[in-house]
Write an enzyme that holds these catalytic residues in place. Structure first.
Site, PDB file in Angstrom:
ATOM      1  N   ASN A  14       0.776  -1.205   0.172  1.00  0.00           N
ATOM      2  CA  ASN A  14      -0.124   0.297   0.607  1.00  0.00           C
ATOM      3  C   ASN A  14       0.569   1.506   0.038  1.00  0.00           C
ATOM      4  O   ASN A  14       2.058   1.323   0.520  1.00  0.00           O
ATOM      5  CB  ASN A  14      -1.011   0.391   1.139  1.00  0.00           C
ATOM      6  CG  ASN A  14      -2.199  -1.045   1.274  1.00  0.00           C
ATOM      7  OD1 ASN A  14      -2.346  -1.574  -0.112  1.00  0.00           O
ATOM      8  ND2 ASN A  14      -2.440  -1.505   2.303  1.00  0.00           N
ATOM      9  N   GLY A  44       1.543  -6.224   4.008  1.00  0.00           N
ATOM     10  CA  GLY A  44       2.553  -7.725   3.580  1.00  0.00           C
ATOM     11  C   GLY A  44       3.795  -6.903   3.827  1.00  0.00           C
ATOM     12  O   GLY A  44       4.891  -7.240   4.240  1.00  0.00           O
ATOM     13  N   ASN A  46       4.973  -4.311   5.582  1.00  0.00           N
ATOM     14  CA  ASN A  46       5.432  -4.125   6.383  1.00  0.00           C
ATOM     15  C   ASN A  46       5.888  -5.118   7.503  1.00  0.00           C
ATOM     16  O   ASN A  46       7.106  -5.346   7.428  1.00  0.00           O
ATOM     17  CB  ASN A  46       4.239  -3.665   7.869  1.00  0.00           C
ATOM     18  CG  ASN A  46       3.847  -2.373   7.598  1.00  0.00           C
ATOM     19  OD1 ASN A  46       4.005  -1.384   6.468  1.00  0.00           O
ATOM     20  ND2 ASN A  46       2.341  -2.071   7.905  1.00  0.00           N
ATOM     21  N   LYS A 213       0.947  -5.036  27.213  1.00  0.00           N
ATOM     22  CA  LYS A 213       1.269  -6.625  28.514  1.00  0.00           C
ATOM     23  C   LYS A 213       2.224  -8.050  27.613  1.00  0.00           C
ATOM     24  O   LYS A 213       1.851  -8.551  28.184  1.00  0.00           O
ATOM     25  CB  LYS A 213      -0.144  -6.858  28.519  1.00  0.00           C
ATOM     26  CG  LYS A 213      -1.550  -6.276  29.375  1.00  0.00           C
ATOM     27  CD  LYS A 213      -2.716  -6.452  30.173  1.00  0.00           C
ATOM     28  CE  LYS A 213      -3.727  -7.080  28.446  1.00  0.00           C
ATOM     29  NZ  LYS A 213      -5.220  -7.167  28.925  1.00  0.00           N
ATOM     30  N   GLY A 214       2.526  -7.129  26.608  1.00  0.00           N
ATOM     31  CA  GLY A 214       3.811  -8.381  25.655  1.00  0.00           C
ATOM     32  C   GLY A 214       2.308  -9.228  24.680  1.00  0.00           C
ATOM     33  O   GLY A 214       1.219  -8.758  24.281  1.00  0.00           O
ATOM     34  N   ASP A 237       3.988   6.453  17.290  1.00  0.00           N
ATOM     35  CA  ASP A 237       3.144   6.119  16.513  1.00  0.00           C
ATOM     36  C   ASP A 237       3.004   4.965  16.225  1.00  0.00           C
ATOM     37  O   ASP A 237       4.000   3.997  16.434  1.00  0.00           O
ATOM     38  CB  ASP A 237       3.800   6.388  15.141  1.00  0.00           C
ATOM     39  CG  ASP A 237       3.046   6.251  13.666  1.00  0.00           C
ATOM     40  OD1 ASP A 237       1.680   5.663  13.851  1.00  0.00           O
ATOM     41  OD2 ASP A 237       3.310   6.256  12.859  1.00  0.00           O
ATOM     42  N   THR A 239       1.056   2.613  14.293  1.00  0.00           N
ATOM     43  CA  THR A 239       0.535   1.797  13.103  1.00  0.00           C
ATOM     44  C   THR A 239       2.364   1.094  12.732  1.00  0.00           C
ATOM     45  O   THR A 239       3.502   1.199  12.727  1.00  0.00           O
ATOM     46  CB  THR A 239       0.984   2.811  11.999  1.00  0.00           C
ATOM     47  OG1 THR A 239      -0.389   4.357  12.541  1.00  0.00           O
ATOM     48  CG2 THR A 239       0.751   2.706  11.424  1.00  0.00           C
ATOM     49  N   ASP A 243       2.578  -5.546  12.360  1.00  0.00           N
ATOM     50  CA  ASP A 243       3.038  -6.672  12.018  1.00  0.00           C
ATOM     51  C   ASP A 243       4.937  -6.373  11.854  1.00  0.00           C
ATOM     52  O   ASP A 243       5.612  -7.521  11.503  1.00  0.00           O
ATOM     53  CB  ASP A 243       3.018  -5.308  10.349  1.00  0.00           C
ATOM     54  CG  ASP A 243       1.413  -5.144  10.080  1.00  0.00           C
ATOM     55  OD1 ASP A 243       1.350  -6.021   9.704  1.00  0.00           O
ATOM     56  OD2 ASP A 243       1.537  -4.168   9.308  1.00  0.00           O
ATOM     57  N   GLN A 273      10.412   0.102  17.164  1.00  0.00           N
ATOM     58  CA  GLN A 273       9.304   1.078  15.866  1.00  0.00           C
ATOM     59  C   GLN A 273       8.080   1.659  16.341  1.00  0.00           C
ATOM     60  O   GLN A 273       8.149   2.772  15.950  1.00  0.00           O
ATOM     61  CB  GLN A 273       8.464  -0.671  14.961  1.00  0.00           C
ATOM     62  CG  GLN A 273       7.974   0.312  13.850  1.00  0.00           C
ATOM     63  CD  GLN A 273       6.540  -0.268  13.802  1.00  0.00           C
ATOM     64  OE1 GLN A 273       6.159  -0.183  14.878  1.00  0.00           O
ATOM     65  NE2 GLN A 273       6.053   0.550  12.797  1.00  0.00           N
TER      66      GLN A 273
END
Length: 297
Positions: A14, A44, A46, A213-214, A237, A239, A243, A273
C-alpha cells in the site's frame, strides 16, 4: 521450525498517506492535520521489510499498479526479493492513516492491486518452497487460502495474521495454517464467532499480541505456553507495530531461534518501531534490536 532457508510472503503493498491530527476524527467532523507524509505500507510490505531487516531471506508475492514502481524499489532496498511482484492495470492499494498525539491511529484501506494477484503468480512463487520455509499471510490480499494449501502441501510452515479482522475468513483459514497471529480484540472476536474459549481455538500454534501487556504463544499440541513481556517505551506512532512483531518472530524462527528468543526479539523490535514515525520506514534492523536488548537484562 528449524533452520529454514526462506520466508515467502503473499502480502499487500500500500501507499500510506499519514496525517498527524490532534485527535482522531468523529463522524461528520472535518479535521485539519498538523502534518502529512507519504510512505510505503500494507501489512504484507511491512512484514516483509521487518523480516528482511531482521536478517531473513524474504520473497514477496504481490501486485502494484503503474504508480507503485517506487514501492517495489523500497522493498528491494530493504533486502526483499521482488521477483514475484506483478505490475497490473489497477492502481496500487493505499491507506489513509490518522495518528493522534498518543500514537493511536485510524485507518481507511483501498485494496487496489492487492486484489489482482493471480493464482499462476502464487504457484510460480511457491514452486521453490519446501520444508523449513515459512509462508506469511494476512487479510489484505486475495488467494490466502489457496496459497496456504499449496504451501502446506510442500511442507512449508504457514503463519496467518487475521487482520484486518474478518471472522468468517479467519475460521476458514484455521484448517490450513500452522500459526495464527491475532491481537487481544481479534482473539475475543474469533472466540465469540466460534462459540469456544480462546484457549481451545483449533490451530496448532496461537500467538496473541496484547500491547503493553506483551505477547503470548500457545502450543496446542504440547500445551506449552510462552510469554514475552512488552518493553516500556514512549510511543510516537503505533501503526505497523503488529506487523513489525510478526515479521521479527518469523525471521527469528526462520533463522533457527527458539520460540522464547523469537518472541523476545520481536517484542524489542516492536518497542523500537513505535518510537519512530511511519510504518515500513520505522522498522528496525537486527543490530538495532541487539543494541536495545543489550541494555535490558
Amino acid at each position: 521450525m528449524g533452520d529454514g532457508v526462506a520466508i515467502y510472503n503473499l502480502g499487500s503493498i500500500n501507499i500510506d498517506h499519514l496525517y498527524q491530527v490532534d485527535h482522531l476524527p468523529k463522524p461528520g467532523e472535518t479535521l485539519a492535520s498538523q502534518g502529512y507524509h507519504v510512505g510505503l505500507g500494507g501489512k504484507g510490505a511491512n512484514q516483509s521489510i521487518a523480516a528482511a531487516l531482521a536478517g531473513a531471506q524474504v520473497h514477496h508475492i504481490g501486485a502494484v499498479g503503474a504508480d507503485g514502481g517506487w514501492c517495489k524499489s523500497r522493498l528491494s532496498d530493504a533486502g526483499v526479493n521482488t521477483d514475484h511482484i506483478a505490475t497490473v492495470a489497477t492502481a496500487t492499494g493505499h491507506a489513509n492513516i490518522c495518528v493522534d498525539p498518543e500514537g493511536e491511529n485510524l485507518i481507511i484501506l483501498y485494496s487496489g492491486a492487492n486484489a489482482d494477484i493471480s493464482d499462476a503468480q502464487v504457484k510460480d512463487a511457491l514452486r521453490g518452497s519446501g520444508s523449513g520455509d515459512h509462508l506469511l499471510l494476512q487479510n489484505e490480499t486475495t488467494l490466502t487460502y489457496e496459497a496456504a494449501q499449496m504451501a502446506r502441501a510442500a511442507g512449508v510452515f504457514v503463519i496467518y495474521s487475521a487482520a484486518p479482522f474478518d471472522a468468517s475468513r479467519a475460521i476458514a483459514m484455521l484448517p490450513v495454517i500452522d500459526l495464527l497471529a491475532v491481537n487481544e480484540v481479534e482473539a475475543e472476536q474469533l472466540s465469540a464467532a466460534l462459540g469456544t474459549a480462546v484457549e481451545t481455538i483449533e490451530v496448532p500454534h496461537l500467538v496473541i499480541t496484547r500491547g503493553a501487556k506483551g505477547a503470548i504463544w500457545r502450543d496446542r499440541q504440547t500445551g506449552a505456553e510462552h510469554q514475552a513481556p512488552a518493553f516500556r517505551v514512549d510511543p510516537v506512532d503505533t501503526t505497523g507495530a503488529g506487523d513489525c512483531f510478526i515479521g521479527n518472530v518469523v525471521a527469528a524462527l526462520d533463522q533457527g531461534q527458539d520460540i522464547d528468543t523469537a518472541l523476545r526479539r520481536a517484542s524489542a523490535a516492536a518497542a523500537i518501531q513505535v518510537t519512530r514515525e511511519g510504518t515500513s520506514s520505522a522498522m528496525p534492523r537486527s543490530d538495532d534490536v541487539d543494541d536495545f536488548l543489550a541494555t535490558r537484562p
